[in-house]
Design a protein around this motif. Structure first.
Motif, PDB file in Angstrom:
ATOM      1  N   VAL A  22       0.851  -1.176   0.000  1.00  0.00           N
ATOM      2  CA  VAL A  22       0.000   0.000   0.000  1.00  0.00           C
ATOM      3  C   VAL A  22       0.890   1.229   0.000  1.00  0.00           C
ATOM      4  O   VAL A  22       1.740   1.373   0.864  1.00  0.00           O
ATOM      5  N   THR A  23       0.738   2.110  -0.960  1.00  0.00           N
ATOM      6  CA  THR A  23       1.515   3.342  -1.005  1.00  0.00           C
ATOM      7  C   THR A  23       0.571   4.513  -0.814  1.00  0.00           C
ATOM      8  O   THR A  23      -0.400   4.650  -1.526  1.00  0.00           O
ATOM      9  N   MET A  29       5.179   9.206   2.098  1.00  0.00           N
ATOM     10  CA  MET A  29       5.160   8.126   3.076  1.00  0.00           C
ATOM     11  C   MET A  29       4.777   6.824   2.390  1.00  0.00           C
ATOM     12  O   MET A  29       3.796   6.768   1.658  1.00  0.00           O
ATOM     13  N   LYS A  30       5.564   5.807   2.628  1.00  0.00           N
ATOM     14  CA  LYS A  30       5.291   4.492   2.065  1.00  0.00           C
ATOM     15  C   LYS A  30       5.148   3.499   3.207  1.00  0.00           C
ATOM     16  O   LYS A  30       6.065   3.326   4.008  1.00  0.00           O
ATOM     17  N   MET A  31       3.995   2.871   3.265  1.00  0.00           N
ATOM     18  CA  MET A  31       3.727   1.904   4.321  1.00  0.00           C
ATOM     19  C   MET A  31       3.426   0.561   3.692  1.00  0.00           C
ATOM     20  O   MET A  31       2.552   0.436   2.838  1.00  0.00           O
ATOM     21  N   ALA A  44       3.442  -3.828  10.548  1.00  0.00           N
ATOM     22  CA  ALA A  44       3.785  -3.168   9.288  1.00  0.00           C
ATOM     23  C   ALA A  44       4.935  -2.209   9.529  1.00  0.00           C
ATOM     24  O   ALA A  44       5.184  -1.776  10.656  1.00  0.00           O
ATOM     25  N   VAL A  45       5.640  -1.887   8.468  1.00  0.00           N
ATOM     26  CA  VAL A  45       6.710  -0.903   8.529  1.00  0.00           C
ATOM     27  C   VAL A  45       6.473   0.142   7.450  1.00  0.00           C
ATOM     28  O   VAL A  45       5.680  -0.049   6.531  1.00  0.00           O
ATOM     29  N   TRP A 244       1.916   9.778  10.873  1.00  0.00           N
ATOM     30  CA  TRP A 244       2.049   8.315  10.758  1.00  0.00           C
ATOM     31  C   TRP A 244       0.871   7.616  11.431  1.00  0.00           C
ATOM     32  O   TRP A 244       0.344   6.628  10.896  1.00  0.00           O
ATOM     33  N   LEU A 245       0.432   8.098  12.598  1.00  0.00           N
ATOM     34  CA  LEU A 245      -0.730   7.483  13.252  1.00  0.00           C
ATOM     35  C   LEU A 245      -1.972   7.570  12.374  1.00  0.00           C
ATOM     36  O   LEU A 245      -2.745   6.612  12.271  1.00  0.00           O
TER      37      LEU A 245
END
Length: 640
Positions: A22-23, A29-31, A44-45, A244-245
């Motif tokens: 998922v981008t 931000m790439k998660m 996840a990172v 990020w949250l």
């Protein structure tokens, strides 16, 4: 706590990810997707590229805990023996020791504490700041206004975030609780921005630990962000942590203890603790910090023949490890898509612990992979996982939003005004951004409006098009450098680097030509330049020059009677960091063990320091490498 002690090292990321990548575009931000770590716990990172809006490069690790799973149980640090409120409340331990001692499956540092020395003996009495309740027993009461943002849980894990627990509420019905420093996310709103100009060290760029709760309060999000490790992860500001949250799915969020305390640990299937993040304390000294407040989670394993699948990506390599219930072969399928076009060599020797290194990867890139093991002619395959290779870069500000620009309102159709060698001495300026023309005057909603541009005297409105140029110097134009622009534009624009078009914003797509009289296709945000447009500038060979360069921009209004036009931009450059290796050699019982750091290195040997050197058969698979001592002189080196 100790946010203010720098910890500097360059390290790799441990990354376990699942299914389809998922981008999400928020400061690039790439998660990676959530993967099932335990029953009821996903992992996840993520990473990002720094921009003006989000200036720090982060590596984050997160867990999503399903509080409705009946097998999930929570534990905070219990009372110490000979308990004394306010001074002797809990026993200080590393997060790993807390996990082992209490047999939880996941553990993380929680609230702040005192004393704040780094490496104290296990069991050192600690005073925890703010409310802590463990199994219904108050370990630390809420005794002041400070540290009053609380995360509480009933015995059935029904959760609540109390924004301000002062005056202190009743503890009735609370079975588990930890307090944090302050709220950074309230009802889906990033309130971390309020601390942006706060000089307190706790609001500076730091490694971070934070908890979040989903809107329906089903999911607890445990977030760690690594920091103080240039080239790997800088650390985060409050609003970056909250971002990020939000990306994880949180609705409310609390900042907990960070800095060298930030440590996230899991238990593998054999009961061995595994640190998931890269603590700045460990990077600095090789040891975890002793902390006074912990948060642990009991969970049951996800049943499967293949377990503990982890990926430890570097910039160009990734170490894939897993365990199997019984001895089996091992192999990894991988690739840039879920088609998994590549495969590692088959490890035919059957074992329960498997390790495969993938080489030749591209930095800051998503890869998918699946591990395969065969036991007694029974094939087993994991789900498709994913990881993101690290991006060892340093981010440098080229110029900010207050940068000086020259401008022109003349019709420059047919003029090569965007080229590097164009003579703009007849232009107005230079003047600082943000630059604007507005029939109603300055717009207070737009930050840093500095220079008022002229209106078209024939209409009383802004000109259809304004042209801007700014020079900037580059001291490193090596391959691999990237440029990222963050712009505030009302309404549309075309950007040029050294005369070459590099980006169109709300303008007709190429190959359509753009003229002075063309209008923008639409407008930003709610009609004003109150939000940034961030993009990467594509760099072809030789486009970016060592020394002076020019960024040129033409800004177009939405229509002839639009009352305003706005332009400002900042530019950052990310430059790859050359990584070096460190090699260590130890001798035990006639066996030489060679270990090294870094990726894509080949281990070579020679009988003389002057060579000839030859690759050791099979080297590059993984460090450490063991060699039998022959009694003859042996020399070893790493080559990339």
């Amino acid at each position: 706590m100790n946010y203010w002690r720098p910890r500097i090292a360059a390290v790799a990321v441990l990354c376990l990810t699942f299914a389809f990548l998922v981008t999400v575009t928020r400061a690039d931000m790439k998660m990676a997707p959530w993967s099932a770590l335990f029953k009821g716990i996903d992992y996840a990172v993520g990473t990002n590229t720094a921009t003006t809006a989000y200036p720090n490069h982060n590596v984050m690790h997160a867990m999503r805990v399903d509080l409705q799973d009946p097998d999930i149980q929570l534990l905070t640090t219990p009372r110490i023996s000979n308990y004394l409120e306010g001074s002797r409340e809990a026993a200080g331990r590393t997060v790993t020791d807390f996990l082992k001692l209490n047999h939880v499956q996941v553990a993380v540092n929680a609230n702040l504490f005192d004393p704040q020395d780094y490496y104290l003996s296990a069991g050192t009495p600690m005073d925890i700041f703010g409310l802590t309740i463990s199994k219904g027993v108050v370990v630390s009461p809420q005794d002041s206004r400070s540290y009053s943002a609380c995360v509480t849980f009933a015995s059935n894990n029904v959760a609540e975030i109390i924004y301000t627990n002062w005056p202190a509420r009743s503890n009735a019905g609370i079975y588990t609780a930890v307090a944090g420093d302050y709220n950074i996310l309230i009802q889906g709103v990033n309130v971390g921005y309020q601390y942006r100009n706060n000089s307190d060290s706790i609001h500076a760029r730091n490694p971070r630990t934070a908890f979040g709760l989903s809107q329906e309060k089903r999911y607890l999000f445990v977030l760690t962000i690594d920091g103080r490790q240039p080239g790997y992860s800088d650390g985060a500001l409050d609003f970056e942590t909250a971002a990020w949250l939000l990306l994880l799915g949180a609705y409310d969020g609390v900042n907990l203890d960070g800095g060298g305390s930030t440590t996230l640990v899991m238990q593998n299937s054999t009961g061995v603790p595994v640190r998931l993040n890269r603590s700045s304390a460990v990077a600095d000294s090789g040891k975890e910090r002793t902390v006074g407040s912990h948060f642990g989670i009991f969970a049951k394993p996800v049943p499967d023949f293949i377990q503990d699948v982890t990926a430890s990506p570097d910039d160009r390599t990734a170490l894939i490890t897993w365990t199997t219930e019984t001895a089996a072969t091992g192999q990894v399928e991988y690739g840039p898509t879920t088609n998994l076009a590549f495969s590692s060599g088959l490890q035919s020797e059957q074992t329960t612990n498997h390790s495969v290194i993938l080489t030749g990867l591209t930095p800051n890139t998503a890869y998918y992979y699946r591990v395969d093991s065969n036991a007694s002619n029974a094939p087993h395959s994991s789900p498709i996982y994913a990881f993101i290779t690290t991006n060892y870069v340093t981010t440098n500000l080229v110029f900010d939003l207050t940068n000086l620009w020259k401008y022109s309102t003349d019709n420059l159709d047919g003029v090569n005004w965007m080229s590097l060698d164009y003579d703009d001495s007849g232009w107005k300026g230079p003047f600082p951004g943000i630059l604007y023309a507005d029939t109603t005057g300055s717009n207070s909603a737009i930050l840093q409006e500095n220079t008022q541009l002229p209106l078209d005297p024939s209409t009383g409105y802004p000109y259809t098009t304004y042209y801007f140029r700014t020079p900037f110097n580059v001291t490193n134009a090596d391959p691999g450098i990237s440029l990222y622009a963050s712009s505030y534009v009302d309404d549309g624009a075309v950007f040029y680097l050294n005369g070459v078009e590099v980006y169109r914003l709300r303008m007709p797509d190429a190959p359509a030509s753009i003229s002075y009289s063309d209008f923008a296709l639409t407008f930003p945000c709610d009609g004003d330049a109150t939000c940034s447009d961030d993009f990467q500038i594509p760099l072809s060979p030789e486009l970016l020059q060592l020394g002076q360069n020019v960024l040129a921009v033409e800004v177009h209004n939405y229509n002839s009677r639009s009352h305003d036009i706005t332009f400002g931009a900042s530019l950052v450059a990310t430059i790859p960091i050359s990584k070096t290796a460190q090699m260590q050699i130890s001798l035990s019982g006639g066996l030489l063990t060679i270990t090294w750091t870094g990726s894509d290195f080949r281990l070579q040997q020679a009988a003389s320091l002057n060579g000839p050197w030859s690759d050791i058969s099979g080297s590059g698979v993984a460090s450490p490498w063991q060699v039998v001592v022959t009694g003859q002189a042996q020399f070893f080196r790493l080559q990339k």
